[in-house]
Every structure is written in structure tokens, then in C-alpha cells.
Design a protein around this motif. Structure first.
Motif, PDB file in Angstrom:
ATOM      1  N   ASN A 103       0.823  -1.201   0.000  1.00 31.61           N
ATOM      2  CA  ASN A 103       0.000   0.000   0.000  1.00 31.61           C
ATOM      3  C   ASN A 103       0.865   1.262   0.000  1.00 31.61           C
ATOM      4  N   TYR A 104       2.065   1.129   0.594  1.00 30.16           N
ATOM      5  CA  TYR A 104       2.973   2.273   0.699  1.00 30.16           C
ATOM      6  C   TYR A 104       4.374   1.852   0.237  1.00 30.16           C
ATOM      7  N   PRO A 105       4.568   1.732  -1.096  1.00 24.08           N
ATOM      8  CA  PRO A 105       5.859   1.282  -1.599  1.00 24.08           C
ATOM      9  C   PRO A 105       6.928   2.368  -1.615  1.00 24.08           C
ATOM     10  N   VAL A 106       6.509   3.635  -1.550  1.00 24.33           N
ATOM     11  CA  VAL A 106       7.428   4.767  -1.669  1.00 24.33           C
ATOM     12  C   VAL A 106       7.418   5.557  -0.367  1.00 24.33           C
ATOM     13  N   LEU A 107       8.589   6.013   0.072  1.00 28.81           N
ATOM     14  CA  LEU A 107       8.728   6.674   1.360  1.00 28.81           C
ATOM     15  C   LEU A 107       7.824   7.901   1.489  1.00 28.81           C
ATOM     16  N   ASP A 108       7.792   8.754   0.491  1.00 33.34           N
ATOM     17  CA  ASP A 108       6.979   9.969   0.591  1.00 33.34           C
ATOM     18  C   ASP A 108       5.506   9.637   0.808  1.00 33.34           C
ATOM     19  N   GLN A 109       5.027   8.560   0.185  1.00 33.04           N
ATOM     20  CA  GLN A 109       3.643   8.125   0.389  1.00 33.04           C
ATOM     21  C   GLN A 109       3.411   7.717   1.840  1.00 33.04           C
ATOM     22  N   ALA A 110       4.347   6.942   2.366  1.00 40.62           N
ATOM     23  CA  ALA A 110       4.210   6.444   3.734  1.00 40.62           C
ATOM     24  C   ALA A 110       4.208   7.577   4.740  1.00 40.62           C
ATOM     25  N   LEU A 111       5.139   8.513   4.596  1.00 42.11           N
ATOM     26  CA  LEU A 111       5.234   9.637   5.546  1.00 42.11           C
ATOM     27  C   LEU A 111       4.035  10.557   5.418  1.00 42.11           C
ATOM     28  N   ALA A 112       3.543  10.763   4.194  1.00 39.43           N
ATOM     29  CA  ALA A 112       2.358  11.603   4.006  1.00 39.43           C
ATOM     30  C   ALA A 112       1.156  10.988   4.720  1.00 39.43           C
TER      31      ALA A 112
END
Length: 307
Positions: A295-304
Motif C-alpha cells: 500500500n505504501y511502496p514509496v517513502l513519501d507516500q508512507a510519511l504523508a
């Protein structure tokens, strides 16, 4: 599905139990504490209902009597590594994991109808640290530091469940990102105080994973008969520490400007400073090959999502 969980009041355990009960499954938490204390430590009940608690690791406890019909055991038990690594602290970190693992094996041996799978926690620290290598499950876990030694001992105990007929998955967790617990709130604090910046050289890798993908990955492992042995629980987007810091500053809306020198962290944390000053680039090859979708493969997505 009925799942027994040890370490059910920790970061991953609480999230896993909520996810299970929210989706119509039953979670049975094995705990040293009284039922009332365990319920308090577990936090708010999920929308799917409460979690059942069963005592273990106390004299006379026989939790196997309460675990009839379980499909899986998820063993997350172990003393936190986020404490100063004195000789006594190291001993507690190792012995808590080995004691829990041996008791899980005893419980499985005592059960007439055994579960199909054991999912056991481990850590990517087993690979050792490197600035240059990329680690997958196919590479030797031959790290030489304390974390690597601990993880090897941990996995050796968990591996005995295979001899008892269980499919065994060893979850090698990376840095788990959660809004309230674990490493991320500590990493975010300097930024909130306008004192955030590159930690150490900034070249060290941080292989991270969102807590939601951790929980989804555990359920994926339980349901997927092709998964066994070591499985890396990291996102497919590991980053250097300097880039992690920059992304964190953007997510929080605070500046990234004040470096934290290596010598200062070693003075403050002692040997435990390896957790932030050294790292490894780890990829979740087995999860991806078996069709797991982050669901959150990219760091910026996860932190957002978190902030």
C-alpha cells in the motif's frame, strides 16, 4: 480464522490484532500479565470486537488448552532493543526471545491438532551492515554484530517448528514506520523542535516499511502456502539516511538543517548507535515474487499517510 499472537501488546502485535478483528478473524493474545492489565496495554478495542487473552510464561500456565482450532501462531515476543545495550540489557534482549520461542515450540508439541503455520519475528539486522551491498533472502545472513547474532539465535529456535510439521515464516523486519510507536516518533522529534538534520554520514541505508504493510504482509504470509523461511519485511524503496531526513522534514513541514555528528550519537547511545549510524539496503524479493502489493511502496507516500 483464529490466530494466536505473542507480543500482542507491542507495536506490531496491537496493529495485527486490530486488523484481524476488524476483518472478522479471532485473535488470541498470549500474555504474562493479568487479563485486565493486558487489555489496558492492548489499547482501544477494534470495531470488530475484543481480543481474547490467555496467560503464558508463568508457573503452571498451559495456554495450549485455550488454543484449540487455531490456524496460525504469530510470535512477536521479545524485550525491546530500543534501550542502552549494557551486558544486562543484551542478555535480556536475547533470553526473552529464546524463552518465548522455546515455549511456542513446547505449546505446538503439546497440541493434538497443530496450527498450519508459525510466523516468527526476526530482523534485517541479521545481514549485518553495508553501504554498498543489496540484501535479499537468498544471501547469507552472516552479520557479525550484536543484532545479527541475536537474530540468528532467534531464527534457530523458531526453525524448530518446521520439525514439528509447521510451515515456518521468519519475518525479517526493517524499520517499522508508525505514528505513535517505534523509531519514527523519535526521529521526528528533532524536526518538530526545529533541530532536524542529517544523522551521521547520511550515506547509511534505511530499509523501512509502513506498519500497515507489516500487518498485511503477515496475513499474506499466513494465506500463501508458497512462503516459507526468511521473508524480508521492507518496502521496495530503501533510501539513504540523508534522503530519509529530507523527506521527513517535508512531511512534517520543518527544516532539515542541523547535522547530528557520529561521535555525539555514539556518546549518547553507546553500542546501540548502530541502529541509526549503520544500516543495510534490503529488498523484499520473496513478497514481490509471490504477488504481494504494498500500500505504501514509496517513502513519501508512507510519511504523508502517517503525518
Amino acid at each position: 480464522m483464529r490466530v494466536a499472537v505473542t507480543g500482542g501488546t507491542g507495536l506490531v502485535g496491537k496493529a495485527l490484532c486490530r486488523f484481524l478483528t476488524d476483518n472478522g478473524h479471532e485473535a488470541i493474545v498470549l500474555t504474562r500479565k493479568s487479563t485486565a492489565k493486558a487489555e489496558a496495554a492492548a489499547g482501544p478495542k477494534s470495531k470488530g470486537g475484543g481480543v481474547r487473552f490467555v496467560r503464558w510464561l508463568n508457573d503452571g500456565d498451559r495456554p495450549e488448552k485455550e488454543l484449540k482450532g487455531i490456524h496460525a501462531i504469530v510470535n512477536l515476543a521479545g524485550a525491546t532493543i530500543n534501550t542502552r545495550w549494557t551486558e544486562e540489557g543484551k542478555k535480556r534482549i536475547i533470553e526473552s526471545r529464546l524463552q518465548a520461542g522455546e515455549e511456542v515450540n513446547r505449546i505446538i508439541s503439546a497440541m493434538e491438532n497443530k496450527p498450519a503455520i508459525l510466523v516468527n519475528a526476526s530482523a534485517i539486522g541479521i545481514y549485518g551492515t553495508s553501504l554498498d551491498h543489496t540484501f535479499t533472502e537468498r544471501l547469507d545472513a552472516d552479520g557479525e554484530d550484536f543484532l545479527a547474532y541475536t537474530a540468528r539465535k532467534w531464527e534457530a529456535v523458531a526453525g524448530k517448528a518446521s520439525d514439528l510439521g509447521l510451515r515456518t515464516v521468519l519475518c525479517r523486519f526493517g524499520v517499522i514506520l508508525d505514528s505513535d510507536e517505534g523509531a519514527l516518533p523519535r526521529m521526528a522529534l528533532p524536526y518538530r523542535l526545529f533541530a532536524g538534520g542529517t544523522v551521521g554520514s547520511g550515506r547509511q541505508w534505511i530499509s523501512w516499511i509502513h506498519i500497515e504493510d507489516v500487518v498485511r504482509g503477515i496475513l499474506f504470509a499466513i494465506d500463501n502456502p508458497n512462503l516459507a523461511g526468511p521473508v524480508n519485511f521492507t518496502s521496495p524503496d530503501p533510501v539513504r539516511m540523508k534522503d530519509f531526513g529530507r523527506s521527513l522534514s517535508v512531511a512534517i513541514g520543518k527544516p532539515h538543517w542541523l547535522p547530528v555528528p557520529t561521535f555525539a550519537l555514539k556518546l549518547m547511545l553507546g553500542e546501540m548507535s548502530v541502529l541509526v549510524l549503520e544500516g543495510q539496503k534490503v529488498l523484499p524479493k520473496k513478497l514481490l515474487e509471490n504477488g504481494f502489493s504494498f500500500n505504501y511502496p514509496v517513502l513519501d507516500q508512507a510519511l504523508a499517510d502517517i503525518f
